[in-house]
Design an enzyme around this catalytic site. Structure first.
Site, PDB file in Angstrom:
ATOM      1  N   LYS A  33     -12.483  -3.671   8.264  1.00  0.00           N
ATOM      2  CA  LYS A  33     -12.171  -4.668   7.929  1.00  0.00           C
ATOM      3  C   LYS A  33     -12.974  -5.590   7.230  1.00  0.00           C
ATOM      4  O   LYS A  33     -13.486  -6.410   8.233  1.00  0.00           O
ATOM      5  CB  LYS A  33     -10.885  -5.346   7.410  1.00  0.00           C
ATOM      6  CG  LYS A  33     -10.070  -5.870   8.391  1.00  0.00           C
ATOM      7  CD  LYS A  33      -8.746  -6.402   8.217  1.00  0.00           C
ATOM      8  CE  LYS A  33      -8.740  -7.784   9.342  1.00  0.00           C
ATOM      9  NZ  LYS A  33      -7.918  -8.475   8.951  1.00  0.00           N
ATOM     10  N   HIS A  44      -8.440  -1.469   0.253  1.00  0.00           N
ATOM     11  CA  HIS A  44      -7.107  -1.989   0.603  1.00  0.00           C
ATOM     12  C   HIS A  44      -8.017  -4.094  -0.212  1.00  0.00           C
ATOM     13  O   HIS A  44      -9.220  -3.869   0.649  1.00  0.00           O
ATOM     14  CB  HIS A  44      -6.117  -2.360   1.156  1.00  0.00           C
ATOM     15  CG  HIS A  44      -5.782  -1.395   2.134  1.00  0.00           C
ATOM     16  ND1 HIS A  44      -4.528  -1.585   2.064  1.00  0.00           N
ATOM     17  CD2 HIS A  44      -6.507  -0.386   2.677  1.00  0.00           C
ATOM     18  CE1 HIS A  44      -4.051  -0.162   2.809  1.00  0.00           C
ATOM     19  NE2 HIS A  44      -5.329   0.491   2.487  1.00  0.00           N
ATOM     20  N   HIS A  67      -5.593  -1.583  -4.527  1.00  0.00           N
ATOM     21  CA  HIS A  67      -5.425  -0.587  -3.631  1.00  0.00           C
ATOM     22  C   HIS A  67      -6.570   0.579  -4.489  1.00  0.00           C
ATOM     23  O   HIS A  67      -6.264   0.813  -6.020  1.00  0.00           O
ATOM     24  CB  HIS A  67      -3.841   0.809  -3.631  1.00  0.00           C
ATOM     25  CG  HIS A  67      -3.241  -0.593  -2.020  1.00  0.00           C
ATOM     26  ND1 HIS A  67      -2.179  -1.302  -2.516  1.00  0.00           N
ATOM     27  CD2 HIS A  67      -3.985  -0.969  -1.503  1.00  0.00           C
ATOM     28  CE1 HIS A  67      -2.187  -2.123  -1.947  1.00  0.00           C
ATOM     29  NE2 HIS A  67      -2.672  -1.555  -0.611  1.00  0.00           N
ATOM     30  N   ARG A  89       7.055 -11.070   5.563  1.00  0.00           N
ATOM     31  CA  ARG A  89       6.952 -10.878   6.991  1.00  0.00           C
ATOM     32  C   ARG A  89       7.840 -11.933   7.637  1.00  0.00           C
ATOM     33  O   ARG A  89       7.238 -13.114   7.559  1.00  0.00           O
ATOM     34  CB  ARG A  89       5.355 -10.668   6.780  1.00  0.00           C
ATOM     35  CG  ARG A  89       4.662  -9.492   6.484  1.00  0.00           C
ATOM     36  CD  ARG A  89       3.711 -10.112   6.378  1.00  0.00           C
ATOM     37  NE  ARG A  89       2.345  -8.984   5.678  1.00  0.00           N
ATOM     38  CZ  ARG A  89       1.214  -8.277   5.410  1.00  0.00           C
ATOM     39  NH1 ARG A  89       0.340  -9.452   5.557  1.00  0.00           N
ATOM     40  NH2 ARG A  89       1.052  -7.977   4.478  1.00  0.00           N
ATOM     41  N   CYS A 145       0.791  -1.139   0.175  1.00  0.00           N
ATOM     42  CA  CYS A 145       0.254  -0.310   0.094  1.00  0.00           C
ATOM     43  C   CYS A 145       0.854   1.273   0.040  1.00  0.00           C
ATOM     44  O   CYS A 145       0.619   2.216  -1.369  1.00  0.00           O
ATOM     45  CB  CYS A 145      -0.909   0.343   1.230  1.00  0.00           C
ATOM     46  SG  CYS A 145      -0.984  -0.436   3.119  1.00  0.00           S
ATOM     47  N   ASP A 179      -3.166  -8.483  -4.239  1.00  0.00           N
ATOM     48  CA  ASP A 179      -3.301  -7.276  -4.367  1.00  0.00           C
ATOM     49  C   ASP A 179      -3.971  -5.802  -4.938  1.00  0.00           C
ATOM     50  O   ASP A 179      -3.896  -5.988  -6.017  1.00  0.00           O
ATOM     51  CB  ASP A 179      -2.281  -6.441  -2.948  1.00  0.00           C
ATOM     52  CG  ASP A 179      -1.606  -5.912  -2.469  1.00  0.00           C
ATOM     53  OD1 ASP A 179      -3.491  -5.455  -1.735  1.00  0.00           O
ATOM     54  OD2 ASP A 179      -1.404  -5.208  -1.732  1.00  0.00           O
TER      55      ASP A 179
END
Length: 627
Positions: free
Chosen positions: A465, A511, A384, A362, A333, A382
């Site tokens: 979310k 997102h 945005h 991660r 993002c 992903d």
RNA sequence: GCCGACGUAGCUCAGCUGGUAGAGCACUUCACUCGUAAUGAAGGGGUCCCCGGUUCGAGUCCGGGCGUCGGCUCCA
């Protein structure tokens, strides 16, 4: 008073009658087998008084598959476990012991650590209790009385539970063991036909890692030995579907000790990966997403600005470089926001949908790694979406539609269950911001008519979310797709656009990932299909087996005829039976045996599983085209 | 990260109380030339996860590390 039975008949009872009284009034056998009372979906202990006019269903040992009836049996089994542990380990402190979906557990603080090999001894003790027989007695006590008792018994965890308990406090006693418990419980231990202690684990008191870690003993129990066996067989089957086993077995991927949490993808695994990627690209283009690509390595400065550094520092891979500290990106993002900021944006450009399936890293805790389902390196599908407030609704609706389309294509729509996560304690923005964004998401999911659970406090630090979960072979839920409404990060990174009023405004940022991570999605697909993928994503779609050496050329010609599919010829020097077996084990959807009897007019086609047919090539083509 | 278990051939696993490793499958070669879930024979293959310690001697015992599995915590 009277109560209403499931057949709608009314049963007249003296005032204050209990569930057990009701059962006795109907028949002695029912009373003997009674396990609990259910009324309007609520469960109630047999020993408690019924309410006048209440509908009443008495569950018995014959309702052995009913979740509520099982929970009672297992809850009582947990108490037997605690009794056994108390006897075998003087000085042990007991905490809590609830039923869970697959059984029960009880948490203890042992004076000396115990080990898995101690479990059989405890199991024997439980068996002894069962052989002797136990009756449960229920009593209600005052909080002061309860506290006094546990202080005397030196049970600090129980004292704490009493202190924080709401409503009346009840004790259940079996043998010489009394436990603080809300119930309900069995009348006696006769219905418990099978108890098995399954594993040992550490578990923090009250689920908080700042508290002491207790020892949790897991077990399960059933109303019959056969049910236990069936359960164990189910576990065994789940083990066979485990993607960590099937992945290497089907030559899809594997892991190496020198890069824990990051898969090495084999050619066949990449076929599946690319099938999903192709689908993603195609649909993104069709639905107005713009493909972008942003850096993998960033100055941590960026993560400080976005707010991630404060919230997730320990999970970001860091790369010291001279004076600067760099980091591998854990998400896309901020990069996409910089892209947004690269020029002055007009409201006319919105919605602007940036998509990127970049590699992310991660640093997940070692103990949480789990094959493809919890990895350190992964790629999200992903995107945005930057938009004005008026566009937010339509954009989110479109995402639901997209998600439904993808899950249908992959045959996993029924696996998904949704969750709406609201503001967490640690968050950016004002309460008014959150009121607003939460309302928008809730309205969106309601509009879809989708069933969902609300997870209070589980939202991201920048916004609420909606997550979509799927279960693995063992029924453990994993977060897949997600739609997140962010009113915070654009402000922190200075995203603005020119409105029709010739003034600067802040865009909303949505997102979204629909598969979630490709890795996790493929992991779930593997477990869901047990490795037998739908035709269009199967790494090898058709295998041609020439009967003898004389048929090789014809087999190769057939392969070339079907060039638009992934076809292999298995001309190994093995028997036909052997090669068919291998194709079955590799879960290849179609096998064609080609020998003297075959021609384009008549092919011997075997489907995965063994179904056979003879059909001309043209017909086979038609069939494959529909898959 | 925490608790418990585990780590031996590519895979699944055996290896008793310490005496320098074994099976099945897979692989290679040879023979068989094959019709819908395993043809036969021979052969090759091991840093017993890593580092250290105890011992005349360690796959085996002890300590530390790494990884994996079941949980707990975490999961933007």
């Amino acid at each position: 008073m009277k109560v209403v039975l499931p057949d709608r008949s009314e049963l007249e009872l003296p005032d204050g009658a209990t569930g057990l009284d009701a059962a006795r009034a109907i028949g002695p056998k029912l009373a003997e087998q009674a396990v609990l009372v259910r009324s309007n979906g609520r469960v109630q202990d047999l020993r408690l008084p019924l309410e006048d006019g209440q509908p009443v269903q008495i569950l018995t040992t014959r309702d052995k598959d009913d979740p509520d009836a099982l929970a009672v049996l297992r809850h009582s089994s947990a108490h037997l476990l605690a009794e056994a542990v108390r006897r075998l380990y003087p000085g042990v402190k007991i905490a809590i012991g609830p039923p869970i979906e697959t059984g029960f557990y009880y948490d203890f603080e042992f004076p000396e650590p115990i080990r898995e090999e101690d479990l059989p001894r405890i199991e024997e003790e439980i068996d002894r209790e069962l052989a002797e027989g136990r009756e449960w007695r229920r009593e209600e006590v005052s909080p002061a009385e309860a506290k006094q008792r546990f202080l005397e018994e030196n049970e600090p965890y129980k004292v704490e539970l009493v202190d924080t308990a709401e409503g009346p406090i009840s004790f259940y006693t079996q043998g010489d063991f009394t436990d603080l418990c809300r119930g309900p419980h069995l009348q006696n231990s006769k219905p418990i036909k099978a108890v098995k202690l399954t594993s040992l684990a550490g578990a923090y008191w009250r689920g908080d890692e700042h508290n002491k870690q207790l020892t949790r003993i897991y077990g399960t129990a059933f109303y019959s030995k056969e049910d236990l066996d069936a359960y164990l067989a189910k576990i065994e089957d789940a083990r066979r579907r485990d993607h960590r086993r099937l992945g290497p077995e089907l030559d899809l991927f594997h892991f190496e000790e020198v890069s824990p949490g990051s898969a090495l993808w084999h050619p066949k695994g990449m076929v599946i990966w690319n099938a999903l990627e192709d689908l993603r690209r195609e649909e993104n283009a069709r639905r107005g997403y713009l493909e972008v690509k942003t850096p993998l390595v960033w100055d941590v400065e960026l993560w400080k600005r976005s707010g991630h550094w404060d919230n997730y520092r320990e999970n970001i891979f860091q790369i010291p470089y001279g004076e600067t500290l760099y980091a591998l990106k854990p998400m896309n993002c901020p990069g996409h926001m910089l892209l947004f900021n690269s020029k002055l944006r007009s409201y006319r450009e919105l919605p602007l949908r940036f998509a990127e399936a970049a590699v992310l890293h991660r640093d997940e805790p070692t103990g949480s790694l789990h094959g493809l389902l919890r990895a350190r390196q992964f790629s999200q599908d992903d995107a945005h979406v930057f938009c004005t407030e008026e566009l937010v609704q339509d954009e989110i609706d479109a995402m639901f539609d997209y998600l439904g389309y993808l899950y249908d294509r992959l045959g996993v729509r029924d696996l998904a269950h949704a969750e709406l996560s609201t503001r967490p304690d640690k968050r950016l923005g004002t309460d008014a911001d959150w009121d607003h964004t939460e309302r928008i998401l809730r309205a969106a999911i309601d509009r879809m008519g989708m069933r969902y659970r609300v997870a209070e406090g589980e939202g991201a630090f920048y916004g609420p979310k909606i997550d979509f979960f799927m279960d693995d072979a063992l029924g453990r839920p994993w977060q897949m797709g997600t739609i997140q409404l962010d009113g915070q990060q654009p402000a922190r990174l200075g995203c603005t656009y020119m409105g029709s009023d010739n003034r600067e405004h802040m865009p909303y940022l949505i997102h979204r990932a629909l598969f979630g991570t490709l890795e996790r999605f493929i992991g779930i697909l593997i477990e869901h299909y047990g490795g037998a993928f739908p035709f269009w994503i199967a790494p090898v779609q058709v295998r041609v087996i020439p009967v003898g050496a004389d048929h090789r050329v014809a087999a190769e010609q057939l392969r070339d005829e079907l060039a638009e599919y992934r076809v292999e010829v298995d001309d190994r020097d093995e028997t036909v039976g052997r090669r068919i077996r291998d194709a079955e084990l590799e879960k290849i959807p179609y096998v064609i045996v080609y020998g003297d009897k075959e021609s384009d007019e008549s092919l011997a086609v075997r489907q995965r599983g063994g179904e056979q047919a003879n059909l001309p090539l043209a017909r086979l083509r038609e069939e494959l085209a529909t898959l």
